[in-house]
Design an enzyme around this catalytic site. Structure first.
Site, PDB file in Angstrom:
ATOM      1  N   SER A   1       0.831  -1.203   0.000  1.00 32.22           N
ATOM      2  CA  SER A   1       0.000   0.000   0.000  1.00 32.22           C
ATOM      3  C   SER A   1       0.865   1.251   0.000  1.00 32.22           C
ATOM      4  O   SER A   1       1.974   1.260   0.521  1.00 32.22           O
ATOM      5  CB  SER A   1      -0.935   0.014   1.212  1.00 32.22           C
ATOM      6  N   CYS A   2       0.332   2.290  -0.629  1.00 36.90           N
ATOM      7  CA  CYS A   2       0.903   3.628  -0.575  1.00 36.90           C
ATOM      8  C   CYS A   2      -0.286   4.577  -0.530  1.00 36.90           C
ATOM      9  O   CYS A   2      -1.388   4.160  -0.194  1.00 36.90           O
ATOM     10  CB  CYS A   2       1.815   3.893  -1.775  1.00 36.90           C
ATOM     11  N   MET A   3      -0.100   5.831  -0.881  1.00 40.70           N
ATOM     12  CA  MET A   3      -1.221   6.759  -0.788  1.00 40.70           C
ATOM     13  C   MET A   3      -2.264   6.512  -1.875  1.00 40.70           C
ATOM     14  O   MET A   3      -3.449   6.462  -1.597  1.00 40.70           O
ATOM     15  CB  MET A   3      -0.715   8.210  -0.861  1.00 40.70           C
TER      16      MET A   3
ATOM     17  N   GLY B   1      -1.551   4.214  -4.919  1.00 44.62           N
ATOM     18  CA  GLY B   1      -1.340   2.987  -5.679  1.00 44.62           C
ATOM     19  C   GLY B   1      -0.200   3.029  -6.675  1.00 44.62           C
ATOM     20  O   GLY B   1       0.119   2.021  -7.282  1.00 44.62           O
TER      21      GLY B   1
ATOM     22  N   VAL C   1      -4.174   3.882   0.198  1.00 46.28           N
ATOM     23  CA  VAL C   1      -4.807   4.217   1.471  1.00 46.28           C
ATOM     24  C   VAL C   1      -6.000   5.149   1.249  1.00 46.28           C
ATOM     25  O   VAL C   1      -6.974   5.107   2.011  1.00 46.28           O
ATOM     26  CB  VAL C   1      -3.765   4.823   2.450  1.00 46.28           C
TER      27      VAL C   1
END
Length: 154
Positions: free
Chosen positions: A98-100, A102, A127
């Site tokens: 996960s990141c902010m 994708g 996220v």
């Protein structure tokens, strides 16, 4: 077919838009690579609950502290290549990155796949999508203390 050059000349903006959109769609398909998966937040919850998936968050420290998925492992993308050793125990488990939004996680997925991880999934929308699905995030110092305790037990 004989009118195609005339159509292109008369509607160049429309043709350009079509080619650009088709290119972005094609790039998006190739970006995940072969065998790569993208999971929606709800699919990720299913993997976490029923297949013991591990979540790795590749955002920067301040982003992680502002809110992250419960029990996620934090390794910023810039340190992922050198921080793979502790993740070796999860090579055969499903791993959700996960990141902010994708995009950074797509890079991390490629890195993990190249290093022998078998089941790597990108959290579609990151996220932000997790929050939009009304799923919980852990925030603040409590989360950081829990992660330290978890590392100490390992």
């Amino acid at each position: 077919m004989e009118n195609l050059p005339e159509f292109i000349a008369n509607h160049s903006l429309l043709v350009f838009a079509f080619v650009a959109i088709a290119g972005f769609l094609f790039w998006n398909l190739l970006n995940d690579g072969p065998g790569a998966g993208r999971l929606s937040p709800n699919e990720a919850v299913d993997y976490i609950n029923h297949q013991e998936a591990v979540v790795i968050d590749v955002r920067e420290n301040n982003e992680f502290e502002n809110g992250h998925i419960i029990d996620s492992i934090h390794i910023p993308l810039g340190r992922l290549k050198t921080g793979l050793k502790p993740l070796e125990v999860h090579k055969t488990k499903p791993v959700i990155i996960s990141c902010m939004s994708g995009s950074r996680s797509a890079q991390a997925c490629n890195t993990l796949r190249k290093n022998g991880f078998e089941q790597v999934f990108n959290l579609k929308g990151g996220v932000m999508a997790w929050q939009n699905a009304s799923l919980p995030l852990v925030k603040g110092k409590v989360a950081k203390e829990k992660q330290k305790k978890k590392k100490d037990k390992s």
